[in-house]
Design a protein around this motif. Structure first.
Motif, PDB file in Angstrom:
ATOM      1  N   ASP A  97     -13.183   4.248  -2.203  1.00  0.00           N
ATOM      2  CA  ASP A  97     -12.236   4.412  -3.428  1.00  0.00           C
ATOM      3  C   ASP A  97     -11.299   3.681  -2.779  1.00  0.00           C
ATOM      4  OD1 ASP A  97     -14.733   4.024  -5.444  1.00  0.00           O
ATOM      5  OD2 ASP A  97     -13.823   5.954  -5.863  1.00  0.00           O
ATOM      6  N   SER A  98     -11.062   4.551  -1.856  1.00  0.00           N
ATOM      7  CA  SER A  98      -9.462   4.267  -0.778  1.00  0.00           C
ATOM      8  C   SER A  98      -9.506   3.206  -0.069  1.00  0.00           C
ATOM      9  CB  SER A  98      -9.349   5.667   0.295  1.00  0.00           C
ATOM     10  OG  SER A  98     -10.187   5.888   0.357  1.00  0.00           O
ATOM     11  N   SER A 114     -11.026   0.235  -0.707  1.00  0.00           N
ATOM     12  CA  SER A 114     -11.821  -1.132  -1.917  1.00  0.00           C
ATOM     13  C   SER A 114     -10.419  -1.535  -2.343  1.00  0.00           C
ATOM     14  CB  SER A 114     -12.976  -0.647  -2.118  1.00  0.00           C
ATOM     15  OG  SER A 114     -13.039   0.521  -3.576  1.00  0.00           O
ATOM     16  N   SER A 115      -9.874  -0.357  -2.079  1.00  0.00           N
ATOM     17  CA  SER A 115      -8.489  -0.408  -3.115  1.00  0.00           C
ATOM     18  C   SER A 115      -7.411  -1.378  -2.273  1.00  0.00           C
ATOM     19  CB  SER A 115      -7.541   0.992  -3.941  1.00  0.00           C
ATOM     20  OG  SER A 115      -7.832   2.009  -3.397  1.00  0.00           O
TER      21      SER A 115
END
Length: 340
Positions: A174-175, A177-178
């Motif tokens: 998540d970290s 890809s965001s």
């Protein structure tokens, strides 16, 4: 003879410093069931970074004691880091400096969050210094071997500085890809700088006989491997975003990946002169993926350059027609669409 005398002096310094720290700083903590002796931060640091034996790395037991401060209150953790950094920056002994750097590295890699946080705080500088450890000019001229080890102090300090600034602890799906494209590129640049620095170890022909340097080689090899994994993770993310990269980011990324490919060539040339623990040869899968993404980005850059030049020609052509239509210029002046 000089070396033996220096070792004796170092042993006396260790004994005196540890005795003083034990008498002045050790406290007793009472619990509900027993009374336990709590070692002071200064004494823990002195035991982990002694002058003697000069070529032995910090003992695992003493490193474990340092790690235990991660479960202590924040002031105790801060005192430990302050004492360790003070030990590092005040010594002129290459052996003590390398042991202090190994202890800092161990705390950052294996320590609790409170220790890593305090370490980052302790090394922060308002001026934004590129070398927060201030060891880029370290020299120990006391013996030929200490002089050689000084280069390892400077190099290992540089690796640690880059490691502290790297995003190795933010590898969640998540970290990554965001992240916006510029931030992703910034992280990738930081990791590439770390990887390249880990592979610039200084020459040390007798490294096999020096357990302290061999330990430095071992831990930096681990950093190199971790950096490669983090780079590959982000390169794969970049591959999914090729369509969203602007021209400037594409050019910068292509140059960055080309630097990595240049390093692969150096690997093959230097393989025979490199300690086996610092195996500079990277896995084929790593280099293949780097090359694949670099080639795709290269094609993307060429396409963007072509589109940009075509748009420029179209705009000039339209401008020419407007000027010609209203009689501002002679038609023959802009026959090749070049601006003068």
């Amino acid at each position: 003879m000089v070396s033996k005398l220096r070792n004796i002096v170092g042993a006396l310094k260790d004994k005196a410093s540890q005795t003083k720290a034990s008498l002045l700083c050790t406290t007793t903590t009472a619990t509900a069931t027993a009374t336990t002796l709590t070692i002071s931060p200064n004494l823990a640091v002195l035991r982990a970074t002694p002058h003697n034996p000069p070529f032995d790395p910090p003992h695992p037991h003493h490193l474990s004691t340092l790690l235990s401060f991660g479960s202590s209150p924040r002031p105790a953790a801060a005192a430990l880091l302050s004492s360790l950094i003070s030990r590092l920056l005040s010594t002129r002994n290459a052996s003590v400096a390398l042991k202090s750097l190994l202890a800092l590295h161990h705390l950052f890699i294996h320590g609790a969050f409170i220790l890593r946080d305090q370490l980052s705080t302790a090394l922060s500088r308002p001026s934004g210094s590129r070398h927060p450890l201030h060891l880029s000019s370290f020299r120990d001229p006391s013996s030929p071997e200490s002089w050689t080890m000084s280069s390892w102090v400077r190099w290992f300090a540089g690796v640690l500085e880059l490691l502290l600034a790297s995003p190795l602890f933010t590898d969640g799906d998540d970290s990554i890809s965001s992240l916006p494209n510029p931030d992703l590129l910034s992280e990738l640049t930081s990791l590439v700088e770390l990887l390249l620095e880990t592979r610039r170890s200084p020459p040390f022909p007798t490294w096999e006989d020096n357990a302290l340097v061999r330990e430095v080689v071992r831990v930096v090899a681990g950093d190199s491997l971790a950096a490669k994994h983090a780079i590959l993770f982000r390169v794969r993310e970049v591959r999914e975003r090729l369509g969203s990269l602007d021209y400037a980011d594409s050019v910068e990324l292509r140059c960055l990946l080309r630097r990595l490919e240049d390093e692969e060539v150096k690997d093959k040339e230097e393989e025979l002169s490199t300690p086996s623990d610092l195996n500079r040869g990277a896995g084929d899968s790593f280099w293949n993926e780097i090359k694949d993404v670099r080639e795709r980005i290269g094609e993307l850059v060429l396409k963007k350059e072509f589109d940009k030049s075509r748009v420029g020609r179209d705009r000039v052509g339209e401008s020419d027609r407007i000027h010609i239509r209203f009689g501002f210029v002679e038609p023959s002046r802009f026959g090749s669409f070049r601006l003068y």
